[in-house]
Design a protein around this motif. Structure first.
Motif, short mmCIF file in Angstrom:
data_model
loop_
_atom_site.label_atom_id
_atom_site.label_comp_id
_atom_site.label_asym_id
_atom_site.label_seq_id
_atom_site.Cartn_x
_atom_site.Cartn_y
_atom_site.Cartn_z
N THR A 36 39.23 32.46 38.38
CA THR A 36 40.00 33.00 37.46
C THR A 36 41.16 33.84 38.20
O THR A 36 42.36 33.57 37.64
CB THR A 36 39.26 33.89 36.63
OG1 THR A 36 38.12 33.39 36.22
CG2 THR A 36 39.89 34.37 35.47
N ASP A 62 38.01 27.86 36.43
CA ASP A 62 37.22 28.76 35.84
C ASP A 62 38.15 29.55 35.07
O ASP A 62 38.67 30.63 35.11
CB ASP A 62 36.77 29.83 36.70
CG ASP A 62 35.97 30.90 36.34
OD1 ASP A 62 35.58 30.90 35.11
OD2 ASP A 62 35.43 31.89 36.85
N THR A 138 26.63 37.13 37.12
CA THR A 138 26.81 38.59 36.97
C THR A 138 28.43 38.77 37.87
O THR A 138 28.56 38.27 39.02
CB THR A 138 25.77 39.29 38.09
OG1 THR A 138 24.50 39.12 37.52
CG2 THR A 138 25.99 40.95 38.13
N ILE A 140 31.79 40.18 39.17
CA ILE A 140 32.09 40.90 40.51
C ILE A 140 31.89 42.34 40.35
O ILE A 140 31.30 43.34 41.12
CB ILE A 140 33.21 40.59 41.33
CG1 ILE A 140 33.14 39.15 41.81
CG2 ILE A 140 33.87 41.49 42.42
CD1 ILE A 140 34.45 38.43 42.14
N GLY A 189 31.06 32.88 45.74
CA GLY A 189 32.46 33.20 46.30
C GLY A 189 32.63 33.84 47.27
O GLY A 189 32.52 33.22 48.56
#
Ligand SMILES: O=C([C@H](O)CO)[C@H](O)[C@H](O)COP(=O)(O)O
Length: 426
Positions: A36, A62, A138, A140, A189
């Protein structure tokens, strides 16, 4: 079917993202995600560039679609995405129109359950509406407060028949656990993209998810975890995580090379009175830091004998808004001591002041139990209420800097890596 590993590129810059994705592919990852933040920074160009660089890899966009489902799916599909992410708690009207658009443009839809209150019930609804994948995620920021995607995973994977992805701070051990709980896709990530060895980090995750042996995750108390994280980061990492706050003013190490992490035992004393400062050694426990407001820059409340007493009690360190004396002894003993300066003279033990008060030290408020970290850069105070979050965020800062360091080592400059000009305030 083999577990799919998806690398989430949450950087702001497409060139760096492509390079990192190449290194991650070498390490064995399967799918590539335009994260994103990358999409917000570079727009659909991020997806176009990834498509061009990785013609044979599955590309996920995303988009975290919250509204105008059809339109945003169309944009991502036309830019080259194979899978588009929408928010699991988007309105049903958005989900249904996104599904229609996905069918029209031949892409799949993944629903991110990042802030869904009842993820299992919502996943069942999303499957019925035609979503192709569920992402038990969940976020960041949520990770920084201690949330973890794995506890509901098992229930999720047995409640829907579409593939379930797991995401949120996964590393080799937690990715393997997610697979054990039924996840068929693991989205990773930071633990890949912020590594100074992206290929190595990706390989480690590949090996862990492909192996049948689930590595043991040592259980730690919250305090143990905070202490461990804080011992792995520097005071600059911590002030960055605190938006440049928390650093004590004018207080420096007296014992170069010594680091200190501990919980504050506070002392308020008055010029020329060292009774409470020394009595605090009896109150402090192993791993605590004695933090003293001295009220004078010229008369020391602390010296070699007090420091030696701290060594015997396992006290982690001492911070004084004031001077110390017996500097040679203090250095030889090696307990970390931070102060304004060193002087020859002390006062007398009169007994004024207080142990365990809220104090002001180095221009920072310090309460008993706050976390204090000191190193050669200086001393920072972390309010106890936010200690876990700050420790986690500081660790992220540290990881991110490692990757930037690696890129500069390869011949770049800080300004080039961070695209400083581009990000100057307009
Ligand atoms: O989706 C993500 C996050 O919301 C930022 O966009 C991340 O890609 C996802 O959480 C995976 O990243 P890590 O948590 O760093 O593994």
């Amino acid at each position: 079917m083999n577990t799919i590993i998806q690398v989430a590129l949450d950087l702001l810059e497409i060139d760096r993202s492509i390079q990192i994705a190449k290194e991650a592919v070498e390490g064995g990852i399967d799918w590539i995600e335009a994260g994103t933040p990358l999409i917000k920074s570079e727009g659909m160009n991020a997806i176009r560039q990834l498509r061009k660089s990785f013609p044979n890899h599955t590309i996920l966009a995303d988009m975290k679609i919250a509204d105008t489902g059809a339109f945003e799916v169309e944009m991502a599909a036309k830019a080259g995405a194979d899978i588009v992410m929408l928010l699991g708690n988007a309105d049903d009207s958005t989900v249904l129109d996104a599904v229609r658009s996905a069918h029209k443009y031949g892409v799949k839809l993944m629903a991110d359950l990042i802030i869904v209150e009842d993820p299992v019930s919502r996943a069942i609804e999303l499957e019925l509406m035609g979503v192709d994948y569920i992402n038990m995620h969940t976020g960041i920021d949520q990770q920084m407060t201690g949330k973890d995607p794995t506890p509901v995973l098992e229930k999720m994977t047995t409640s829907v028949s579409i593939p379930v992805a797991a995401a949120g701070g996964l590393d080799a051990a937690s990715a393997a656990m997610a697979v054990k709980a039924g996840a068929s896709i693991v989205i990773v990530g930071g633990n890949i993209t912020q590594s100074d060895n992206v290929t190595g980090a990706a390989k480690k995750i590949r090996e862990a998810v492909d192996s049948k042996d689930i590595p043991e995750i040592a259980h730690q108390t919250l305090e143990e975890e905070i202490r461990q994280l804080l011992s792995e980061v520097s005071t600059p990492n911590i002030t960055d995580a605190m938006h440049r706050k928390g650093a004590m003013k004018d207080i420096h190490t007296m014992v170069a090379g010594k680091r200190m992490v501990g919980k504050a035992v506070t002392v308020q004393t008055f010029e020329g009175d060292w009774a409470k400062t020394v009595e605090a050694i009896e109150v402090a426990g192993e791993g605590d830091v004695i933090v003293i407001y001295n009220g004078s820059r010229h008369i020391s409340p602390w010296g070699g004998l007090a420091t030696l007493s701290c060594l015997n009690k396992g006290i982690a360190g001492v911070v004084i808004d004031g001077p110390v004396r017996d500097i040679e002894e203090i250095r030889a003993i090696g307990v970390p001591v931070f102060a304004i300066s060193n002087v020859p003279n002390a006062g007398d033990p009169k007994g004024f002041g207080e142990i365990g008060a809220s104090i002001h030290c180095g221009s920072q408020n310090v309460n008993p139990g706050d976390y204090i970290v000191g190193d050669d850069n200086g001393v920072v105070v972390i309010p106890k209420e936010r200690a876990y979050e700050i420790a986690r965020r500081a660790k992220e800062v540290e990881k991110n800097e490692k990757r930037i360091y690696e890129e500069i080592k390869r011949g770049s400059t800080l300004s080039e890596v961070l695209k400083l000009k581009k990000w100057e305030k307009m």
